[in-house]
Design an enzyme around this catalytic site. Sequence first.
Site, PDB file in Angstrom:
ATOM      1  N   HIS A 143      -2.636   6.511   4.539  1.00 32.87           N
ATOM      2  CA  HIS A 143      -1.166   6.446   4.613  1.00 32.87           C
ATOM      3  C   HIS A 143      -0.860   8.002   4.299  1.00 32.87           C
ATOM      4  CE1 HIS A 143      -1.450   2.473   5.829  1.00 32.87           C
ATOM      5  NE2 HIS A 143      -0.771   1.952   4.958  1.00 32.87           N
ATOM      6  N   CYS A 193       0.753  -1.143  -0.058  1.00 30.36           N
ATOM      7  CA  CYS A 193       0.003  -0.047   0.127  1.00 30.36           C
ATOM      8  C   CYS A 193       0.875   1.324  -0.063  1.00 30.36           C
ATOM      9  CB  CYS A 193      -0.936   0.226   1.146  1.00 30.36           C
ATOM     10  SG  CYS A 193      -0.153  -0.423   2.805  1.00 30.36           S
ATOM     11  N   ARG A 208       4.105   3.454  12.193  1.00 32.28           N
ATOM     12  CA  ARG A 208       2.696   3.284  12.307  1.00 32.28           C
ATOM     13  C   ARG A 208       2.131   4.232  13.351  1.00 32.28           C
ATOM     14  NH1 ARG A 208      -0.090   0.042   9.305  1.00 32.28           N
ATOM     15  NH2 ARG A 208       1.118  -1.668   9.511  1.00 32.28           N
TER      16      ARG A 208
END
EC number: 1.2.1.11
Length: 342
Positions: free
Chosen positions: A243, A130, A236
Amino acid sequence: MGYKVAVVGATGNVGREMLNVLAEREFPADEVYAIASRRSVGTEVSFGDRELKCHDLEQFDFSKVDFCLMSAGSAVSKEWSPKIGAKGCIVIDNSSYWRYDQDVPLIVPEVNAAAVAGYTKKNIVANPNCSTAQLVVVLKPLHDAAKIKRVVVSTYQSVSGAGKEAMDELWRQTKGIYVPGQGVEPSKFPKQIAFNCIPQIDVFMEDGYTKEEWKMMVETKKILDPAIKLTATCVRVPVFVGHSEAVTIEFEKAISPEEARAILRESPGIMVVDKREPGGYVTPVEAAGEYATYVSRIREDATVENGLSLWVVSDNLLKGAALNTVQIAETLINRKLMPNAA
């Protein structure tokens, strides 16, 4: 002609998004099947204004479908993708298992659509990580214009990239900070994620990088250009969806922020929102649920020759997974690469 599509992992975050994207984009499907593990057989999932009942992966006949959109993890893909491909069904896999196989194309349609023709070797196409997907969409037009030498990227990745359990953990810990007895002990993550940042995604490798960081390096080279040097730090953050990436690029040729801004505005899949004022940029909250990859904060990096810095945000469940998967299927159709294409 309409196609038949199976979505494996239909009860997961990405599987559900795949069904949503198929419906929203009016993919030319005569039939769509939701596939899951045996314990989820009969579970209903939404597809447009319909509800689909999940079929058992082990019992489903994949010879009757054209596409299998696979989002069930590496272990399942390792076992099942070759079996499904052998039935004549094209597998578009969202796991990491097939990305580094030389006989499996790794595709972001805005970047390397022509490479999808290589799917015939195994009847499998891989979807990238991703964080890689949104990055290479932005790098491609800039690379074409001024040739990229080196990229330094720091990612700020939402918990949805780690699945539903990770989202539940952020929610539970957030409540636990304020509600006595709720508990904030980590289970999915190595440390508390609520109101915190964790500079580790995936396992550590011998050189000190994490596997997530390694994925970005290797995948960017495979998709875009093996000559590009890239270093990544993946973090994270306590965001549910979306994101973000702070990207610094060193080019072979001079390119100004104004030139980069103009190039990106004309590039597919990209929206430029870059006002040099408070709030004149995109954050994950605005990107969630949107198809575009957003670029903001485009500026000169004066510490290197021919350098630019920018901010990239995208919905990781969409462009980072479900949307890109469906776009790969559309690319196969549009390029007349299906076995029964006219």
